[in-house]
Design a protein around this motif. Structure first.
Motif, PDB file in Angstrom:
ATOM      1  N   SER A 156       0.996  -1.218  -0.016  1.00 34.94           N
ATOM      2  CA  SER A 156      -0.047  -0.065   0.017  1.00 34.94           C
ATOM      3  C   SER A 156       0.847   1.121  -0.128  1.00 34.94           C
ATOM      4  CB  SER A 156      -1.054   0.050   1.435  1.00 34.94           C
ATOM      5  OG  SER A 156      -0.054  -0.043   2.524  1.00 34.94           O
ATOM      6  N   GLY A 157       2.015   1.188   0.567  1.00 34.86           N
ATOM      7  CA  GLY A 157       2.779   2.405   0.736  1.00 34.86           C
ATOM      8  C   GLY A 157       3.405   2.652  -0.668  1.00 34.86           C
ATOM      9  N   ILE A 158       3.932   1.837  -1.513  1.00 32.15           N
ATOM     10  CA  ILE A 158       4.650   2.010  -2.788  1.00 32.15           C
ATOM     11  C   ILE A 158       3.560   2.175  -3.623  1.00 32.15           C
ATOM     12  CG2 ILE A 158       4.448  -0.157  -3.576  1.00 32.15           C
ATOM     13  CD1 ILE A 158       7.482   2.066  -3.869  1.00 32.15           C
ATOM     14  N   THR A 159       2.221   1.708  -3.848  1.00 29.33           N
ATOM     15  CA  THR A 159       1.227   2.057  -4.698  1.00 29.33           C
ATOM     16  C   THR A 159       0.592   3.578  -4.325  1.00 29.33           C
ATOM     17  OG1 THR A 159      -0.325   0.880  -3.325  1.00 29.33           O
ATOM     18  CG2 THR A 159       0.555  -0.161  -5.265  1.00 29.33           C
ATOM     19  N   ILE A 160       0.251   3.968  -3.082  1.00 30.39           N
ATOM     20  CA  ILE A 160       0.120   5.290  -2.688  1.00 30.39           C
ATOM     21  C   ILE A 160       1.052   6.095  -3.093  1.00 30.39           C
ATOM     22  CG2 ILE A 160      -0.211   6.810  -0.806  1.00 30.39           C
ATOM     23  CD1 ILE A 160      -2.079   4.511   0.644  1.00 30.39           C
ATOM     24  N   THR A 161       2.246   5.987  -2.734  1.00 32.14           N
ATOM     25  CA  THR A 161       3.633   6.996  -3.211  1.00 32.14           C
ATOM     26  C   THR A 161       3.535   7.104  -4.750  1.00 32.14           C
ATOM     27  OG1 THR A 161       4.895   6.299  -1.232  1.00 32.14           O
ATOM     28  CG2 THR A 161       5.943   7.222  -3.130  1.00 32.14           C
ATOM     29  N   THR A 162       3.463   5.986  -5.495  1.00 32.21           N
ATOM     30  CA  THR A 162       3.321   6.169  -6.869  1.00 32.21           C
ATOM     31  C   THR A 162       2.249   6.783  -7.504  1.00 32.21           C
ATOM     32  OG1 THR A 162       4.392   4.099  -7.126  1.00 32.21           O
ATOM     33  CG2 THR A 162       3.543   4.941  -8.986  1.00 32.21           C
ATOM     34  N   GLY A 163       1.033   6.654  -6.902  1.00 30.61           N
ATOM     35  CA  GLY A 163      -0.154   7.260  -6.968  1.00 30.61           C
ATOM     36  C   GLY A 163      -0.010   9.034  -6.721  1.00 30.61           C
ATOM     37  N   ARG A 164       0.867   9.247  -5.760  1.00 27.75           N
ATOM     38  CA  ARG A 164       0.830  10.782  -5.553  1.00 27.75           C
ATOM     39  C   ARG A 164       1.765  11.226  -6.389  1.00 27.75           C
ATOM     40  NH1 ARG A 164      -1.027  13.740  -4.215  1.00 27.75           N
ATOM     41  NH2 ARG A 164      -0.241  14.993  -2.433  1.00 27.75           N
ATOM     42  N   PHE A 165       2.825  10.491  -7.006  1.00 27.41           N
ATOM     43  CA  PHE A 165       3.741  10.947  -7.793  1.00 27.41           C
ATOM     44  C   PHE A 165       3.105  11.335  -9.154  1.00 27.41           C
ATOM     45  CE2 PHE A 165       7.666   9.488  -5.589  1.00 27.41           C
ATOM     46  CZ  PHE A 165       8.352  10.692  -5.409  1.00 27.41           C
ATOM     47  N   MET A 166       2.245  10.679  -9.387  1.00 27.85           N
ATOM     48  CA  MET A 166       1.221  10.702 -10.582  1.00 27.85           C
ATOM     49  C   MET A 166       0.171  11.455 -10.358  1.00 27.85           C
ATOM     50  SD  MET A 166       0.487   6.573 -11.753  1.00 27.85           S
ATOM     51  CE  MET A 166       1.837   5.563 -12.244  1.00 27.85           C
ATOM     52  N   LYS A 167       0.147  12.456  -9.471  1.00 31.51           N
ATOM     53  CA  LYS A 167      -0.510  13.576  -9.173  1.00 31.51           C
ATOM     54  C   LYS A 167      -2.077  13.185  -8.723  1.00 31.51           C
ATOM     55  CE  LYS A 167       2.288  16.765 -12.036  1.00 31.51           C
ATOM     56  NZ  LYS A 167       2.322  17.782 -13.109  1.00 31.51           N
ATOM     57  N   LEU A 168      -2.114  11.956  -8.233  1.00 33.02           N
ATOM     58  CA  LEU A 168      -3.417  11.698  -7.741  1.00 33.02           C
ATOM     59  C   LEU A 168      -3.811  12.414  -6.414  1.00 33.02           C
ATOM     60  CD1 LEU A 168      -3.773   7.709  -8.150  1.00 33.02           C
ATOM     61  CD2 LEU A 168      -5.246   9.324  -9.365  1.00 33.02           C
ATOM     62  N   ASP A 169      -5.008  12.724  -6.237  1.00 28.81           N
ATOM     63  CA  ASP A 169      -5.337  13.236  -4.727  1.00 28.81           C
ATOM     64  C   ASP A 169      -5.178  12.227  -3.797  1.00 28.81           C
ATOM     65  OD1 ASP A 169      -8.084  12.212  -4.226  1.00 28.81           O
ATOM     66  OD2 ASP A 169      -8.454  13.019  -6.234  1.00 28.81           O
ATOM     67  N   ARG A 170      -5.285  12.709  -2.440  1.00 26.74           N
ATOM     68  CA  ARG A 170      -4.762  11.480  -1.735  1.00 26.74           C
ATOM     69  C   ARG A 170      -5.948  10.539  -1.330  1.00 26.74           C
ATOM     70  NH1 ARG A 170      -3.001  16.745   0.794  1.00 26.74           N
ATOM     71  NH2 ARG A 170      -0.770  16.626   0.819  1.00 26.74           N
ATOM     72  N   ASP A 171      -7.359  10.735  -1.578  1.00 25.75           N
ATOM     73  CA  ASP A 171      -8.132   9.750  -1.505  1.00 25.75           C
ATOM     74  C   ASP A 171      -8.058   8.981  -2.645  1.00 25.75           C
ATOM     75  OD1 ASP A 171     -11.047   9.342  -0.164  1.00 25.75           O
ATOM     76  OD2 ASP A 171     -11.282   9.437  -2.320  1.00 25.75           O
ATOM     77  N   SER A 172      -7.929   9.556  -3.821  1.00 25.87           N
ATOM     78  CA  SER A 172      -7.835   8.621  -5.008  1.00 25.87           C
ATOM     79  C   SER A 172      -6.522   7.641  -4.855  1.00 25.87           C
ATOM     80  CB  SER A 172      -7.475   9.630  -5.982  1.00 25.87           C
ATOM     81  OG  SER A 172      -8.648  10.074  -6.417  1.00 25.87           O
ATOM     82  N   ALA A 173      -5.306   8.095  -4.437  1.00 21.04           N
ATOM     83  CA  ALA A 173      -4.363   7.387  -4.220  1.00 21.04           C
ATOM     84  C   ALA A 173      -4.552   6.161  -3.210  1.00 21.04           C
ATOM     85  CB  ALA A 173      -3.027   8.078  -3.769  1.00 21.04           C
ATOM     86  N   ALA A 174      -5.327   6.346  -2.303  1.00 24.46           N
ATOM     87  CA  ALA A 174      -5.638   5.286  -1.203  1.00 24.46           C
ATOM     88  C   ALA A 174      -6.683   4.396  -1.744  1.00 24.46           C
ATOM     89  CB  ALA A 174      -6.107   5.938   0.140  1.00 24.46           C
ATOM     90  N   ARG A 175      -7.698   4.913  -2.263  1.00 22.82           N
ATOM     91  CA  ARG A 175      -8.713   4.078  -2.826  1.00 22.82           C
ATOM     92  C   ARG A 175      -8.115   3.145  -3.999  1.00 22.82           C
ATOM     93  NH1 ARG A 175     -13.925   4.962  -1.946  1.00 22.82           N
ATOM     94  NH2 ARG A 175     -14.621   6.581  -0.608  1.00 22.82           N
ATOM     95  N   PHE A 176      -7.225   3.754  -4.827  1.00 22.00           N
ATOM     96  CA  PHE A 176      -6.542   2.844  -5.777  1.00 22.00           C
ATOM     97  C   PHE A 176      -5.560   1.639  -5.200  1.00 22.00           C
ATOM     98  CE2 PHE A 176      -6.538   4.916 -10.257  1.00 22.00           C
ATOM     99  CZ  PHE A 176      -6.815   3.930 -10.867  1.00 22.00           C
ATOM    100  N   SER A 177      -5.099   2.192  -4.203  1.00 19.82           N
ATOM    101  CA  SER A 177      -4.239   1.155  -3.361  1.00 19.82           C
ATOM    102  C   SER A 177      -4.991  -0.019  -3.084  1.00 19.82           C
ATOM    103  CB  SER A 177      -3.604   1.674  -2.371  1.00 19.82           C
ATOM    104  OG  SER A 177      -2.732   0.824  -1.595  1.00 19.82           O
ATOM    105  N   PHE A 178      -6.130   0.353  -2.424  1.00 18.76           N
ATOM    106  CA  PHE A 178      -6.974  -0.662  -2.063  1.00 18.76           C
ATOM    107  C   PHE A 178      -7.451  -1.551  -3.097  1.00 18.76           C
ATOM    108  CE2 PHE A 178      -8.202   2.256   1.701  1.00 18.76           C
ATOM    109  CZ  PHE A 178      -7.110   1.679   2.609  1.00 18.76           C
ATOM    110  N   LEU A 179      -7.996  -0.986  -4.205  1.00 24.97           N
ATOM    111  CA  LEU A 179      -8.584  -1.848  -5.299  1.00 24.97           C
ATOM    112  C   LEU A 179      -7.292  -2.827  -5.925  1.00 24.97           C
ATOM    113  CD1 LEU A 179     -10.480   0.982  -7.137  1.00 24.97           C
ATOM    114  CD2 LEU A 179     -11.403  -0.958  -5.939  1.00 24.97           C
ATOM    115  N   LEU A 180      -6.152  -2.273  -5.986  1.00 24.86           N
ATOM    116  CA  LEU A 180      -4.916  -2.987  -6.603  1.00 24.86           C
ATOM    117  C   LEU A 180      -4.819  -4.200  -5.731  1.00 24.86           C
ATOM    118  CD1 LEU A 180      -2.584   0.051  -7.688  1.00 24.86           C
ATOM    119  CD2 LEU A 180      -3.772  -1.758  -9.213  1.00 24.86           C
ATOM    120  N   LEU A 181      -5.118  -4.104  -4.493  1.00 25.85           N
ATOM    121  CA  LEU A 181      -4.681  -5.092  -3.594  1.00 25.85           C
ATOM    122  C   LEU A 181      -5.577  -6.567  -4.204  1.00 25.85           C
ATOM    123  CD1 LEU A 181      -4.724  -5.285   0.247  1.00 25.85           C
ATOM    124  CD2 LEU A 181      -6.165  -6.463  -0.625  1.00 25.85           C
TER     125      LEU A 181
END
Length: 312
Positions: free
Chosen positions: A204-229
């Motif tokens: 979850s840490g690396i996917t949230i980090t990557t999502g934030r580098f891709m300019k996702l907002d914090r909520d979207s980065a977390a949700r994406f991380s959960f869906l990718l799990l």
């Protein structure tokens, strides 16, 4: 999933795990105890879904508590790991059930139409494509990685490094939602997710980090991380479940710890999802940056003071 349902299901699962532990149902004092399984289940549920590394914590907690059974009995460890991941998988699927149904429907629609049009269709394909690199890396390299990585001194380095990357990424501009990403981003996310095979990185840490580098907002980065799990953990549970549980010889004393661990991971996992999504709407990921650095510092202190060895 409504908060009242989340708390009801989580409370019931944790209460059942606690009762089974107190009654000693299926407990074998010569193996992993129900009490230890309860602690590790809660650790799994919280750390799998928060950006702080579940695999790292599942090594560090027995290391600092001097619980050596799982280290000394790999067959038990492998099958117990299946039960813990099953608990967190059920938690994520239950919490995001409506999202999953929507995305599966959108994916099937895009196949039928032979083109991607809606944001839900893009998200569905993103999840699928991002799963491929991590699945290949896990299938081919998990055993090799387990042999060379996972020592406490390595985990502290990866925890600290991940904290700095998360801090850097979290200060990126927030200009995208999930549906704005392209398949090229998905391949990058998939490669990043593959790095989580190393304990201490955090999936979850690396996917949230990557999502934030891709300019996702914090909520979207977390949700994406959960869906990718969901697909990656489902695949791992299915593969390990068949190999280590159905086709393997189940170790003695597995009944109690497996049931307790699964229930504890399910309950704590639901609470972790609900809390994180609420937290990041009004806070940065700075709390997790500090937490990772503090844990890394405590591990380093335990090693240099001689309280624990650098290896486990």
């Amino acid at each position: 999933m409504r908060r009242s349902v989340v708390f009801s299901v989580a409370g019931t699962a944790l209460a059942l795990a606690a009762v089974l532990t107190l009654l000693g149902v299926g407990d074998d004092p010569a193996a992993l105890t129900n009490g230890q399984a309860f602690v590790l289940g809660i650790v799994q549920g919280l750390t799998e879904l928060l950006p702080i590394s579940s695999s790292g914590h599942l090594i560090l907690v027995p290391w600092i508590a001097d619980w050596t059974y799982l280290k000394e009995h790999d067959s038990f460890n492998q099958t117990f790991d299946v039960s813990l991941h099953l608990g967190t998988l059920v938690a994520v699927v239950a919490y995001f059930w409506r999202d999953i149904v929507t995305l599966v429907g959108a994916w099937l629609t895009s196949i039928r139409r032979r083109r991607i049009e809606s944001s839900d269709e893009r998200v569905a394909w993103f999840v699928l494509v991002a799963t491929i690199p991590a699945a290949i890396a896990g299938f081919l390299g998990e055993d090799a990685i387990a042999k060379v990585l996972g020592e406490p001194w390595q985990i502290l380095i990866l925890l600290a490094t991940g904290a700095l990357l998360l801090y850097w990424a979290d200060h990126s501009p927030q200009s995208r939602a999930m549906g704005d990403l392209r398949l090229g981003h998905a391949l990058v996310m998939g490669c990043a997710q593959a790095l989580a095979l190393a304990p201490g990185v955090s999936r979850s840490g690396i996917t949230i980090t990557t999502g934030r580098f891709m300019k996702l907002d914090r909520d979207s980065a977390a949700r994406f991380s959960f869906l990718l799990l969901i697909p990656i953990v489902f695949g791992a549970v299915l593969l390990k479940g068949v190999k280590d549980v159905l086709l393997g010889d189940l170790p003695s004393g597995w009944h109690g710890p497996f049931l307790v661990g699964t229930l504890a991971a399910l309950g704590s996992g639901l609470l972790a999802i609900d809390w994180l999504l609420g937290f990041v709407r009004t806070h940065t990921y700075g709390f997790f940056v500090v937490y990772r650095l503090v844990v890394a510092a405590l591990v380093l202190l335990a090693i240099v003071s001689g309280v624990r060895d650098a290896t486990f």
